[in-house]
Design an enzyme around this catalytic site. Structure first.
Site, mmCIF file in Angstrom:
data_model
loop_
_atom_site.group_PDB
_atom_site.id
_atom_site.type_symbol
_atom_site.label_atom_id
_atom_site.label_comp_id
_atom_site.label_asym_id
_atom_site.label_seq_id
_atom_site.Cartn_x
_atom_site.Cartn_y
_atom_site.Cartn_z
ATOM 1 N N GLY A 14 0.775 -1.236 0.000
ATOM 2 C CA GLY A 14 0.000 0.000 0.000
ATOM 3 C C GLY A 14 0.802 1.277 0.000
ATOM 4 N N THR A 15 2.028 1.270 -0.549
ATOM 5 C CA THR A 15 2.799 2.523 -0.587
ATOM 6 C C THR A 15 2.176 3.514 -1.567
ATOM 7 O OG1 THR A 15 4.349 1.765 -2.295
ATOM 8 C CG2 THR A 15 4.957 1.353 0.025
ATOM 9 N N ASN A 16 1.530 3.015 -2.623
ATOM 10 C CA ASN A 16 0.823 3.932 -3.539
ATOM 11 C C ASN A 16 -0.415 4.511 -2.867
ATOM 12 O OD1 ASN A 16 1.963 4.144 -6.388
ATOM 13 N ND2 ASN A 16 2.179 1.969 -5.959
ATOM 14 N N ASN A 109 -5.440 2.757 -12.959
ATOM 15 C CA ASN A 109 -4.463 1.763 -12.509
ATOM 16 C C ASN A 109 -3.051 2.315 -12.658
ATOM 17 O OD1 ASN A 109 -3.551 -0.913 -11.705
ATOM 18 N ND2 ASN A 109 -2.885 -1.185 -13.833
ATOM 19 N N HIS A 111 0.828 1.110 -13.258
ATOM 20 C CA HIS A 111 1.600 -0.069 -13.681
ATOM 21 C C HIS A 111 3.084 0.303 -13.686
ATOM 22 C CE1 HIS A 111 2.319 -3.949 -15.589
ATOM 23 N NE2 HIS A 111 3.157 -3.327 -16.389
HETATM 24 C C1 GRF Z 1 3.532 -1.301 -7.375
HETATM 25 O O1 GRF Z 1 4.771 -1.669 -7.921
HETATM 26 C C2 GRF Z 1 2.560 -1.026 -8.473
HETATM 27 O O2 GRF Z 1 3.146 -0.480 -9.618
HETATM 28 C C3 GRF Z 1 2.067 -2.369 -8.811
HETATM 29 O O3 GRF Z 1 2.001 -3.075 -7.579
HETATM 30 C C4 GRF Z 1 2.874 -2.468 -6.665
HETATM 31 C C5 GRF Z 1 2.057 -1.977 -5.501
HETATM 32 O O4 GRF Z 1 2.875 -1.517 -4.536
HETATM 33 N N1 GRF Z 1 0.782 -2.270 -9.447
HETATM 34 P P1 GRF Z 1 2.209 -0.889 -3.211
HETATM 35 O O5 GRF Z 1 1.310 -1.950 -2.636
HETATM 36 O O6 GRF Z 1 1.444 0.332 -3.638
HETATM 37 O O7 GRF Z 1 3.390 -0.566 -2.351
#
Ligand code: GRF
Length: 212
Positions: A14-16, A109, A111
């Protein structure tokens, strides 16, 4: 602050998601993450959301008769919350076609490559960076796109590239790309919320200002 109601779908750390939560609070943006859904109960992103008091749900397809039933449960939660934008942030399940249809160009999304390179079925997480490393690319990057029926095939919103050095490993490549992701995803969500993304024939125009 209400405004756009966002659901974030996750499967991992969940860093994003964290980058999006931070952007909204730092900039006091007129939008709210109202719901976080994970397909895995041990996703650390759920902890991140709970720390912010955000409603979370786990929908594990193993506990449903089939993938479609799980997808319909996701759809039910989204509609109950009045969600206006779905953000896939490392979500590793397919989005059922019914959800894609109902939320046409309202599912974003992130990617971890420059689509169409290293994208599509089987390309997710570290596999993407291992493939880029093995191919010996000199540039890779991140892509934010709208979701359609084709895996990683929807209209591209933003992309940013980063150089790959000979000394890089799949791990160091992933670290470089994650930094781009944490900037691009919030940027794309802001553009969406400002009504500045216009999709025509699978291409996205970023409008200079809101066209009322
Ligand atoms: C990230 O590398 C994103 O590009 C891919 O999955 C990973 C998710 O990372 N879709 P996080 O869970 O947001 O840290």
């Amino acid at each position: 602050m209400s405004g756009l109601k966002i659901a974030v779908l996750i499967s991992g750390g969940g860093t994003n998601l964290q980058a999006l939560m931070d952007d909204i609070s730092e900039k006091q943006l007129p939008m709210t993450i109202s719901l976080i859904i994970s397909n895995r109960s041990n996703a650390y992103g759920l902890v991140r959301g709970k720390q912010q008091g955000i409603k979370t749900a786990v929908i594990d397809k193993a506990t449903y008769p089939d993938r479609n039933a799980a997808g319909m449960k996701v759809l039910q939660l989204l509609e109950e919350e009045g969600i206006g934008l779905i953000v896939l942030a490392g979500y590793l399940e397919m989005i059922p076609e019914e959800v894609v249809r109902r939320y046409r160009n309202r599912i974003i999304n992130i990617h971890p490559s420059l689509i169409p390179s290293f994208s599509g079925k089987g390309y997710y997480g570290e596999r993407v960076h291992a493939a880029a490393y093995s191919r010996g690319v000199k540039l890779t990057g991140a892509t934010v796109h709208f979701v359609n029926e084709e895996t990683d095939g929807g209209p591209i919103i933003l992309q940013e590239a980063v150089a790959v050095a000979y000394e890089d490993t799949p791990k160091t490549i992933q670290e470089k790309v994650l930094k781009l992701e944490h900037r691009l995803l919030p940027m794309a969500v802001r553009l969406f919320a400002e009504g500045r993304l216009r999709v025509t024939d699978n291409r996205v125009e970023i409008l200079s200002e809101v066209q009322l």
